[in-house]
Design an enzyme around this catalytic site. Structure first.
Site, PDB file in Angstrom:
ATOM      1  N   GLY A 136      62.364  97.418   1.584  1.00 56.32           N
ATOM      2  CA  GLY A 136      62.092  98.394   0.745  1.00 56.32           C
ATOM      3  C   GLY A 136      61.408  98.670   0.085  1.00 56.32           C
ATOM      4  O   GLY A 136      60.569  97.796  -0.150  1.00 56.32           O
ATOM      5  N   ARG A 179      62.685 100.018   8.783  1.00 56.03           N
ATOM      6  CA  ARG A 179      62.839  98.500   9.656  1.00 56.03           C
ATOM      7  C   ARG A 179      62.417  98.464  10.829  1.00 56.03           C
ATOM      8  O   ARG A 179      62.105  99.492  11.621  1.00 56.03           O
ATOM      9  CB  ARG A 179      64.462  98.505   9.075  1.00 56.03           C
ATOM     10  CG  ARG A 179      64.993  99.232   7.352  1.00 56.03           C
ATOM     11  CD  ARG A 179      64.573  97.640   6.650  1.00 56.03           C
ATOM     12  NE  ARG A 179      65.188  98.037   5.773  1.00 56.03           N
ATOM     13  CZ  ARG A 179      65.294  97.248   4.936  1.00 56.03           C
ATOM     14  NH1 ARG A 179      64.725  96.198   4.957  1.00 56.03           N
ATOM     15  NH2 ARG A 179      66.312  98.009   3.149  1.00 56.03           N
ATOM     16  N   ASP A 195      62.409  88.642   1.371  1.00 54.74           N
ATOM     17  CA  ASP A 195      62.478  87.841   2.456  1.00 54.74           C
ATOM     18  C   ASP A 195      62.514  88.093   4.237  1.00 54.74           C
ATOM     19  O   ASP A 195      62.178  87.132   4.378  1.00 54.74           O
ATOM     20  CB  ASP A 195      64.075  86.767   1.650  1.00 54.74           C
ATOM     21  CG  ASP A 195      65.006  87.808   1.740  1.00 54.74           C
ATOM     22  OD1 ASP A 195      65.175  88.690   2.571  1.00 54.74           O
ATOM     23  OD2 ASP A 195      66.079  87.021   2.001  1.00 54.74           O
ATOM     24  N   THR A 234      60.074  93.490  -4.308  1.00 54.37           N
ATOM     25  CA  THR A 234      61.700  93.896  -4.220  1.00 54.37           C
ATOM     26  C   THR A 234      62.255  93.653  -5.156  1.00 54.37           C
ATOM     27  O   THR A 234      62.080  93.538  -6.400  1.00 54.37           O
ATOM     28  CB  THR A 234      62.661  93.106  -3.379  1.00 54.37           C
ATOM     29  OG1 THR A 234      64.583  93.222  -3.364  1.00 54.37           O
ATOM     30  CG2 THR A 234      62.227  91.516  -3.488  1.00 54.37           C
ATOM     31  N   ASP A 251      65.469  93.639  -6.165  1.00 54.14           N
ATOM     32  CA  ASP A 251      66.142  92.569  -6.427  1.00 54.14           C
ATOM     33  C   ASP A 251      66.309  91.737  -7.545  1.00 54.14           C
ATOM     34  O   ASP A 251      67.013  90.736  -7.682  1.00 54.14           O
ATOM     35  CB  ASP A 251      66.931  92.869  -5.553  1.00 54.14           C
ATOM     36  CG  ASP A 251      68.056  93.069  -4.827  1.00 54.14           C
ATOM     37  OD1 ASP A 251      67.783  95.029  -5.413  1.00 54.14           O
ATOM     38  OD2 ASP A 251      68.561  93.825  -3.394  1.00 54.14           O
ATOM     39  N   ARG A 261      71.526  93.639  -4.437  1.00 56.45           N
ATOM     40  CA  ARG A 261      72.522  93.239  -2.624  1.00 56.45           C
ATOM     41  C   ARG A 261      72.772  91.642  -3.304  1.00 56.45           C
ATOM     42  O   ARG A 261      74.540  91.856  -2.811  1.00 56.45           O
ATOM     43  CB  ARG A 261      71.597  93.291  -1.535  1.00 56.45           C
ATOM     44  CG  ARG A 261      72.452  92.836  -0.511  1.00 56.45           C
ATOM     45  CD  ARG A 261      71.255  92.800   0.810  1.00 56.45           C
ATOM     46  NE  ARG A 261      70.313  91.734   0.237  1.00 56.45           N
ATOM     47  CZ  ARG A 261      69.004  91.732   1.015  1.00 56.45           C
ATOM     48  NH1 ARG A 261      68.409  92.079   1.843  1.00 56.45           N
ATOM     49  NH2 ARG A 261      68.198  90.459   0.854  1.00 56.45           N
TER      50      ARG A 261
END
Length: 323
Positions: free
Chosen positions: A15, A76, A107, A130, A132, A176
């Site tokens: 992402g 991806r 990760d 990221t 997150d 997530r």
């Protein structure tokens, strides 16, 4: 003695996150200052397999470091998950003369370069990108601060209309498996309830608070998308407990990924970009550059599999302000 690095390949994967372009700029600036050539690999691991390389210069990247997203694109790659795909990628690395890699991502990106290390001796340093903020080995990841600021601003705007109509809003933010965006954006916007994956019992406190709720004030619930209960379930439980509430919900979605990076994310990208290249020069490999207690640190990819999650202090803040 460490092998002299002459040509670095750099890519962004997974992402996108605000601050990636600042990290690219800093890495190329550092490499250039040390007489090292840099090639940008477009679309992450897909670009390695397709040999989609472009030349990078500090002049071009200096003009884009303030932008969100990634100028190298990202994707991806199912092909890279296969040994055949990784062998093609390695062939292209050798063919282009690349003798060191910088990978910016989460990760999943670091697992990918670890798989490449199984069949190669090409050194690689990772930079955590990221929103997150769920990566072990660093207090903050690229994009987190920008995403929180975006979410906070949206929640502030939602509060204006919620106050005007005496409404309750459930606002879903990204994260997530991590509640960092939820906790930071919820606390800084004065949310009445915050529901995160790490604390499933928070829903019980929310339902208890609204049983007799009939105030003319707005009521804001911030829900992390990683919460296993989900937006529809939480909304249905609220209606079951108090059907008098004028309930609305809003999923912020990918708006949190976009926009210009904050000053903190730009500075983080600069520091980690410089560190990543210096680490390669010093002979380090298969490690992630991070910042802990405002100190630069390197963490082996093997330890990144563990998730960086909400600590006791942050949980206590949620309890104090939202229970």
């Amino acid at each position: 003695m460490a092998k002299k690095i002459k040509h670095i390949g750099i890519f962004t994967s997974g992402g996108d996150a605000p601050g990636m372009n600042a990290a690219l700029y800093a890495a190329v600036k550092t490499a250039t200052a040390n007489g090292i050539e840099v090639s940008g690999i477009r679309k992450g691991f897909e670009g390695l397999i397709d040999n989609d390389l472009i030349s990078l210069t500090t002049n071009q990247l200096q003009k884009t470091m303030h932008l969100g997203g990634t100028v190298l694109k990202t994707a991806r790659s199912d092909r890279f998950r296969t040994i055949e795909g990784r062998k093609v990628a390695l062939q292209n690395i050798h063919k282009s003369g690349i003798d060191g890699l910088v990978a910016i991502g989460g990760d999943g990106t670091f697992r990918g370069v670890s798989l490449l290390a199984d069949i190669s001796d090409i050194p690689c340093i990772g930079i955590p990108g990221t929103i997150d903020n769920d990566t072990v080995g660093t207090d903050y990841t690229l994009g987190f601060d920008s995403a929180v600021n975006t979410a906070m601003a949206c929640i502030d705007n939602i509060r204006d209309t919620a106050e005007s109509h005496n409404r309750m809003f459930v606002v879903e933010v990204m994260g997530r498996d991590s509640g960092y965006i939820g906790v930071y954006s919820g606390l800084t916007s004065g949310a009445d309830s915050i529901l995160i994956p790490e604390s499933p019992q928070d829903l019980e406190y929310l339902l208890d608070k609204i049983k007799g709720y009939n105030s003319e004030d707005a009521f804001i619930v911030v829900l992390s998308e990683g919460n296993k209960l989900g937006l529809n379930y939480v909304s249905s439980k609220i209606r079951q407990v108090n059907d008098e509430i004028d309930l609305r919900f809003c999923k912020l979605g990918h708006i949190q990924r976009g926009g210009n990076p904050s000053a903190s994310d730009r500075m983080l990208g600069i520091r980690l970009g410089v560190m990543a290249v210096n680490a390669l020069i010093q002979g380090e490999s298969n490690k992630m550059a991070g910042i802990c207690d405002n100190q630069l640190v390197l963490t082996p990819f093997s330890k990144i599999a563990k998730q960086h999650s909400i600590d006791k202090e942050l949980r206590s803040l949620v309890e104090l302000f939202c229970h």
